[in-house]
Scaffold this motif. Sequence first.
Motif, mmCIF file in Angstrom:
data_model
loop_
_atom_site.group_PDB
_atom_site.id
_atom_site.type_symbol
_atom_site.label_atom_id
_atom_site.label_comp_id
_atom_site.label_asym_id
_atom_site.label_seq_id
_atom_site.Cartn_x
_atom_site.Cartn_y
_atom_site.Cartn_z
ATOM 1 N N THR A 6 -6.216 -2.721 1.550
ATOM 2 C CA THR A 6 -5.280 -3.505 0.752
ATOM 3 C C THR A 6 -4.383 -4.277 1.710
ATOM 4 O O THR A 6 -3.876 -3.712 2.680
ATOM 5 N N LEU A 103 -8.428 -5.789 -1.267
ATOM 6 C CA LEU A 103 -7.563 -6.085 -2.404
ATOM 7 C C LEU A 103 -6.343 -6.762 -1.816
ATOM 8 O O LEU A 103 -5.740 -6.246 -0.868
ATOM 9 N N LEU A 105 -2.492 -8.155 -2.482
ATOM 10 C CA LEU A 105 -1.345 -8.042 -3.378
ATOM 11 C C LEU A 105 -0.483 -9.280 -3.178
ATOM 12 O O LEU A 105 0.122 -9.461 -2.120
ATOM 13 N N ASP A 107 2.080 -12.215 -5.535
ATOM 14 C CA ASP A 107 2.713 -12.593 -6.796
ATOM 15 C C ASP A 107 2.725 -14.096 -7.023
ATOM 16 O O ASP A 107 2.704 -14.543 -8.169
ATOM 17 N N ARG A 112 -2.288 -16.792 -5.456
ATOM 18 C CA ARG A 112 -3.259 -16.002 -6.240
ATOM 19 C C ARG A 112 -4.483 -16.843 -6.591
ATOM 20 O O ARG A 112 -5.616 -16.377 -6.507
ATOM 21 N N ARG A 121 -10.271 -10.014 -4.520
ATOM 22 C CA ARG A 121 -9.653 -9.261 -5.605
ATOM 23 C C ARG A 121 -8.145 -9.367 -5.439
ATOM 24 O O ARG A 121 -7.626 -9.185 -4.343
ATOM 25 N N ARG A 123 -4.116 -8.588 -7.048
ATOM 26 C CA ARG A 123 -3.229 -7.853 -7.954
ATOM 27 C C ARG A 123 -1.807 -8.215 -7.547
ATOM 28 O O ARG A 123 -1.516 -8.384 -6.367
ATOM 29 N N GLY A 127 0.615 -5.761 -11.759
ATOM 30 C CA GLY A 127 -0.680 -5.080 -11.692
ATOM 31 C C GLY A 127 -0.588 -3.726 -11.007
ATOM 32 O O GLY A 127 -1.274 -2.771 -11.381
ATOM 33 N N VAL A 128 0.255 -3.638 -9.986
ATOM 34 C CA VAL A 128 0.478 -2.354 -9.313
ATOM 35 C C VAL A 128 1.099 -1.365 -10.299
ATOM 36 O O VAL A 128 0.675 -0.202 -10.384
ATOM 37 N N GLN A 131 -1.543 -0.286 -12.821
ATOM 38 C CA GLN A 131 -2.465 0.679 -12.222
ATOM 39 C C GLN A 131 -1.784 2.037 -12.057
ATOM 40 O O GLN A 131 -2.415 3.079 -12.287
#
Length: 174
Positions: A6, A103, A105, A107, A112, A121, A123, A127-128, A131
Amino acid sequence: MTDSLTICNSGPLIYLAKLNRLDLLASMYGSVLIPRAVYDEVVVLGRERGHADALTIQLFLRQQRWPISVVAPETMAAYQPPVTLDPGELEVLALAKTVDDPLVLLDDDTARKEARRLGLRVRGTLGVLVQARRTDLITLSQAELLIIELFSRPDVWLSSRLCEQVIEQLQREA
Protein backbone atom coordinates in the motif's frame (compact mmCIF):
# COMPACT_ATOMS: atom_id res chain seq x y z
CA MET A 1 -4.84 -7.54 6.76
CA THR A 2 -3.87 -7.47 3.11
CA ASP A 3 -0.52 -8.77 1.90
CA SER A 4 -0.15 -6.37 -1.02
CA LEU A 5 1.87 -3.20 -0.86
CA THR A 6 0.00 0.00 0.00
CA ILE A 7 1.33 3.42 -0.97
CA CYS A 8 -0.15 6.34 0.92
CA ASN A 9 -0.49 9.98 -0.08
CA SER A 10 -0.85 12.99 2.20
CA GLY A 11 -4.65 13.25 2.41
CA PRO A 12 -5.39 9.91 4.06
CA LEU A 13 -2.46 10.34 6.47
CA ILE A 14 -3.56 13.82 7.50
CA TYR A 15 -7.26 12.99 7.77
CA LEU A 16 -6.72 9.80 9.76
CA ALA A 17 -4.32 11.68 12.05
CA LYS A 18 -6.99 14.36 12.62
CA LEU A 19 -9.34 11.52 13.64
CA ASN A 20 -6.59 9.90 15.73
CA ARG A 21 -7.13 6.67 13.76
CA LEU A 22 -3.80 6.07 12.02
CA ASP A 23 -3.94 2.69 13.74
CA LEU A 24 -6.39 1.58 11.05
CA LEU A 25 -3.63 1.72 8.43
CA ALA A 26 -1.37 -0.47 10.54
CA SER A 27 -4.21 -2.90 11.25
CA MET A 28 -5.45 -3.27 7.67
CA TYR A 29 -2.38 -3.09 5.47
CA GLY A 30 0.67 -5.32 5.63
CA SER A 31 3.21 -2.94 4.17
CA VAL A 32 2.63 0.79 3.79
CA LEU A 33 5.09 3.01 1.97
CA ILE A 34 5.11 6.77 2.23
CA PRO A 35 7.18 8.52 -0.43
CA ARG A 36 9.61 11.19 0.74
CA ALA A 37 7.61 14.07 -0.81
CA VAL A 38 4.55 12.94 1.17
CA TYR A 39 6.54 12.71 4.39
CA ASP A 40 8.06 16.13 3.79
CA GLU A 41 4.62 17.64 3.14
CA VAL A 42 2.79 16.15 6.10
CA VAL A 43 5.54 16.00 8.71
CA VAL A 44 8.33 18.46 7.86
CA LEU A 45 6.20 21.28 6.44
CA GLY A 46 3.31 20.42 8.74
CA ARG A 47 5.47 20.83 11.83
CA GLU A 48 6.96 24.06 10.47
CA ARG A 49 3.42 25.38 10.08
CA GLY A 50 2.37 24.22 13.54
CA HIS A 51 -0.12 21.52 12.48
CA ALA A 52 -0.78 19.17 15.40
CA ASP A 53 -1.50 16.26 13.06
CA ALA A 54 2.09 16.51 11.73
CA LEU A 55 3.49 15.51 15.11
CA THR A 56 0.83 12.79 15.43
CA ILE A 57 1.93 11.31 12.09
CA GLN A 58 5.63 11.58 12.90
CA LEU A 59 5.22 9.82 16.25
CA PHE A 60 2.97 7.15 14.79
CA LEU A 61 5.43 6.38 11.99
CA ARG A 62 8.27 6.08 14.50
CA GLN A 63 6.20 3.86 16.73
CA GLN A 64 5.11 1.57 13.89
CA ARG A 65 8.55 1.54 12.26
CA TRP A 66 6.93 1.81 8.83
CA PRO A 67 9.33 2.20 5.95
CA ILE A 68 9.53 5.63 4.40
CA SER A 69 10.54 5.21 0.79
CA VAL A 70 12.62 7.78 -1.06
CA VAL A 71 11.80 7.56 -4.76
CA ALA A 72 14.88 7.55 -7.01
CA PRO A 73 15.11 10.46 -9.50
CA GLU A 74 15.27 8.07 -12.48
CA THR A 75 11.97 6.54 -11.43
CA MET A 76 10.41 9.98 -11.31
CA ALA A 77 11.77 10.94 -14.74
CA ALA A 78 10.18 7.83 -16.26
CA TYR A 79 6.69 8.94 -15.25
CA GLN A 80 5.32 12.09 -16.85
CA PRO A 81 1.57 12.33 -16.12
CA PRO A 82 -0.80 14.04 -18.54
CA VAL A 83 -2.28 16.00 -15.62
CA THR A 84 -0.84 18.34 -13.00
CA LEU A 85 -0.12 16.56 -9.74
CA ASP A 86 1.52 17.80 -6.56
CA PRO A 87 4.93 16.33 -5.66
CA GLY A 88 3.47 13.78 -3.22
CA GLU A 89 0.87 12.51 -5.69
CA LEU A 90 3.53 12.30 -8.38
CA GLU A 91 5.80 10.22 -6.15
CA VAL A 92 2.93 7.97 -5.03
CA LEU A 93 2.02 7.16 -8.64
CA ALA A 94 5.63 6.87 -9.80
CA LEU A 95 6.36 4.43 -6.96
CA ALA A 96 3.14 2.51 -7.64
CA LYS A 97 4.21 1.96 -11.24
CA THR A 98 7.35 0.12 -10.02
CA VAL A 99 5.58 -2.60 -7.99
CA ASP A 100 3.02 -5.32 -8.74
CA ASP A 101 -0.61 -4.59 -7.90
CA PRO A 102 -0.23 -1.92 -5.21
CA LEU A 103 -3.12 -0.23 -3.47
CA VAL A 104 -2.77 3.55 -3.58
CA LEU A 105 -4.42 5.72 -0.95
CA LEU A 106 -5.37 9.06 -2.51
CA ASP A 107 -8.13 11.58 -1.83
CA ASP A 108 -7.55 14.13 -4.60
CA ASP A 109 -9.94 13.54 -7.50
CA THR A 110 -7.42 14.34 -10.27
CA ALA A 111 -4.81 12.04 -8.74
CA ARG A 112 -7.40 9.26 -8.29
CA LYS A 113 -8.44 9.51 -11.95
CA GLU A 114 -4.81 9.34 -13.03
CA ALA A 115 -4.22 6.31 -10.79
CA ARG A 116 -7.20 4.55 -12.34
CA ARG A 117 -5.96 5.46 -15.83
CA LEU A 118 -2.72 3.68 -14.88
CA GLY A 119 -4.74 0.61 -13.83
CA LEU A 120 -4.03 1.01 -10.13
CA ARG A 121 -6.31 0.07 -7.27
CA VAL A 122 -7.36 3.24 -5.44
CA ARG A 123 -8.90 3.93 -2.07
CA GLY A 124 -9.39 7.20 -0.20
CA THR A 125 -9.85 8.07 3.44
CA LEU A 126 -13.55 7.21 3.30
CA GLY A 127 -12.67 3.89 1.67
CA VAL A 128 -10.28 3.13 4.51
CA LEU A 129 -13.08 3.79 7.02
CA VAL A 130 -15.50 1.61 5.03
CA GLN A 131 -12.97 -1.22 4.90
CA ALA A 132 -12.34 -0.84 8.63
CA ARG A 133 -16.09 -1.20 9.23
CA ARG A 134 -16.43 -4.18 6.86
CA THR A 135 -13.57 -5.98 8.61
CA ASP A 136 -15.04 -5.21 12.06
CA LEU A 137 -12.13 -3.02 13.16
CA ILE A 138 -14.71 -0.36 13.97
CA THR A 139 -18.45 -0.54 14.61
CA LEU A 140 -21.08 1.06 12.42
CA SER A 141 -21.58 3.77 15.05
CA GLN A 142 -17.85 4.48 15.14
CA ALA A 143 -17.69 4.65 11.33
CA GLU A 144 -20.64 7.06 11.23
CA LEU A 145 -19.11 9.30 13.90
CA LEU A 146 -15.70 9.35 12.21
CA ILE A 147 -17.23 10.26 8.85
CA ILE A 148 -19.42 12.96 10.40
CA GLU A 149 -16.38 14.36 12.20
CA LEU A 150 -14.49 14.49 8.90
CA PHE A 151 -17.08 16.43 6.94
CA SER A 152 -17.80 18.70 9.92
CA ARG A 153 -14.19 19.88 10.17
CA PRO A 154 -13.27 23.15 8.46
CA ASP A 155 -9.76 21.82 7.74
CA VAL A 156 -10.94 18.76 5.77
CA TRP A 157 -11.96 18.97 2.13
CA LEU A 158 -14.26 16.03 1.52
CA SER A 159 -17.70 16.38 -0.04
CA SER A 160 -20.40 16.32 2.61
CA ARG A 161 -22.71 14.64 0.07
CA LEU A 162 -20.17 11.88 -0.55
CA CYS A 163 -19.79 11.39 3.20
CA GLU A 164 -23.57 11.13 3.57
CA GLN A 165 -23.71 8.56 0.72
CA VAL A 166 -21.02 6.46 2.38
CA ILE A 167 -22.90 6.51 5.70
CA GLU A 168 -26.12 5.48 3.92
CA GLN A 169 -24.29 2.63 2.19
CA LEU A 170 -22.83 1.38 5.48
CA GLN A 171 -26.27 1.54 7.12
CA ARG A 172 -27.76 -0.57 4.29
CA GLU A 173 -25.00 -3.15 4.76
CA ALA A 174 -25.65 -3.43 8.52
